[in-house]
Scaffold this motif. Structure first.
Motif, short mmCIF file in Angstrom:
data_model
loop_
_atom_site.label_atom_id
_atom_site.label_comp_id
_atom_site.label_asym_id
_atom_site.label_seq_id
_atom_site.Cartn_x
_atom_site.Cartn_y
_atom_site.Cartn_z
N LEU A 65 0.82 -1.21 0.00
CA LEU A 65 0.00 0.00 0.00
C LEU A 65 0.85 1.26 0.00
O LEU A 65 0.51 2.25 -0.64
CB LEU A 65 -0.94 0.01 1.21
N PHE A 66 1.97 1.21 0.71
CA PHE A 66 2.88 2.36 0.77
C PHE A 66 3.38 2.69 -0.63
O PHE A 66 3.40 3.86 -1.03
CB PHE A 66 4.05 2.05 1.70
N VAL A 67 3.76 1.68 -1.39
CA VAL A 67 4.23 1.91 -2.76
C VAL A 67 3.12 2.51 -3.60
O VAL A 67 3.33 3.49 -4.31
CB VAL A 67 4.77 0.60 -3.38
N LEU A 68 1.92 1.93 -3.52
CA LEU A 68 0.80 2.41 -4.34
C LEU A 68 0.33 3.81 -3.96
O LEU A 68 0.02 4.62 -4.83
CB LEU A 68 -0.38 1.44 -4.23
N GLU A 69 0.29 4.09 -2.66
CA GLU A 69 -0.28 5.35 -2.19
C GLU A 69 0.73 6.49 -2.12
O GLU A 69 0.34 7.66 -2.20
CB GLU A 69 -0.93 5.16 -0.83
N TYR A 70 2.01 6.18 -1.94
CA TYR A 70 3.00 7.24 -1.75
C TYR A 70 4.10 7.24 -2.80
O TYR A 70 4.38 8.28 -3.41
CB TYR A 70 3.63 7.14 -0.35
N ILE A 71 4.76 6.11 -3.01
CA ILE A 71 5.91 6.07 -3.90
C ILE A 71 5.50 6.30 -5.35
O ILE A 71 6.10 7.14 -6.04
CB ILE A 71 6.67 4.73 -3.76
N ALA A 72 4.50 5.56 -5.83
CA ALA A 72 4.09 5.70 -7.24
C ALA A 72 3.64 7.13 -7.56
O ALA A 72 4.12 7.71 -8.55
CB ALA A 72 3.01 4.67 -7.58
N PRO A 73 2.77 7.74 -6.73
CA PRO A 73 2.41 9.13 -7.03
C PRO A 73 3.59 10.10 -6.94
O PRO A 73 3.70 11.03 -7.73
CB PRO A 73 1.36 9.47 -5.97
N MET A 74 4.50 9.86 -5.99
CA MET A 74 5.67 10.72 -5.85
C MET A 74 6.54 10.63 -7.11
O MET A 74 6.99 11.65 -7.63
CB MET A 74 6.50 10.32 -4.63
N LEU A 75 6.75 9.42 -7.61
CA LEU A 75 7.57 9.25 -8.81
C LEU A 75 6.90 9.87 -10.03
O LEU A 75 7.58 10.46 -10.88
CB LEU A 75 7.86 7.77 -9.05
N ALA A 76 5.59 9.76 -10.12
CA ALA A 76 4.87 10.38 -11.23
C ALA A 76 5.02 11.90 -11.18
O ALA A 76 5.27 12.54 -12.21
CB ALA A 76 3.40 9.97 -11.20
N GLU A 77 4.88 12.47 -10.00
CA GLU A 77 5.03 13.93 -9.85
C GLU A 77 6.47 14.35 -10.13
O GLU A 77 6.71 15.36 -10.79
CB GLU A 77 4.61 14.36 -8.43
N ALA A 78 7.43 13.57 -9.64
CA ALA A 78 8.84 13.88 -9.90
C ALA A 78 9.13 13.86 -11.39
O ALA A 78 9.83 14.75 -11.90
CB ALA A 78 9.73 12.88 -9.17
N ALA A 79 8.59 12.89 -12.10
CA ALA A 79 8.79 12.81 -13.55
C ALA A 79 8.21 14.03 -14.24
O ALA A 79 8.83 14.60 -15.14
CB ALA A 79 8.18 11.53 -14.10
N SER A 80 7.03 14.46 -13.79
CA SER A 80 6.41 15.63 -14.42
C SER A 80 7.19 16.91 -14.14
O SER A 80 7.12 17.86 -14.91
CB SER A 80 4.95 15.78 -13.97
N LEU A 81 7.95 16.92 -13.05
CA LEU A 81 8.77 18.09 -12.70
C LEU A 81 10.20 17.97 -13.21
O LEU A 81 11.02 18.88 -13.00
CB LEU A 81 8.78 18.27 -11.18
N GLY A 82 10.52 16.84 -13.83
CA GLY A 82 11.87 16.64 -14.35
C GLY A 82 12.89 16.31 -13.29
O GLY A 82 14.09 16.49 -13.49
N ILE A 83 12.43 15.79 -12.16
CA ILE A 83 13.36 15.41 -11.08
C ILE A 83 13.86 14.01 -11.39
O ILE A 83 13.09 13.07 -11.55
CB ILE A 83 12.66 15.47 -9.71
#
Length: 122
Positions: free
Chosen positions: A85-103
């Motif tokens: 759940l941690f991966v689905l709820e926190y890590i995956a959205p964080m990585l998606a946002e990071a990708a959109s910001l070019g991080i």
């Protein structure tokens, strides 16, 4: 109690938290649904629904005429499910946002390490 989630789910989560913290040990008896109901001032059927949810997940089991007990391996099952759940709820959205910001991944790692360092100094 958290108004956003059903009470029976909150009861189940509290039992899980007690198992993770060691307050409830494997093969140890858990409070009865009536005890949960009295303590949280809720309907016994609602408490029972939370307990039964944990039975369905293999976290608790019933000893006929005695009560509910924590199943062997319950702590590991809870930990594994919560990590997923941690991966689905926190890590995956964080990585998606990071990708959109070019991080980049190495920058994410550095940001996390910086946050951990700040927490240690508090």
């Amino acid at each position: 109690m958290d108004e956003a989630r059903p009470i029976f789910q909150q009861i189940a989560e509290r039992v899980e938290n007690d198992i993770l913290s060691g307050a409830l040990s494997e093969e140890g008896q858990v409070p009865s649904t009536n005890e949960f109901a009295m303590f949280y001032r809720i309907n016994p059927a609602t408490a029972g629904k939370g307990v039964n949810l944990l039975v369905e997940q293999g976290i608790l089991y019933k000893r006929r005429g005695i009560g509910m007990f924590v199943a062997a391996g319950a702590r590991e099952r809870i930990t594994a499910r919560r990590r997923e759940l941690f991966v689905l709820e926190y890590i995956a959205p964080m990585l998606a946002e990071a990708a959109s910001l070019g991080i980049k991944p190495d920058q994410i790692t550095q940001l996390i390490e910086n946050q951990l360092s700040e927490r240690e100094t508090r």
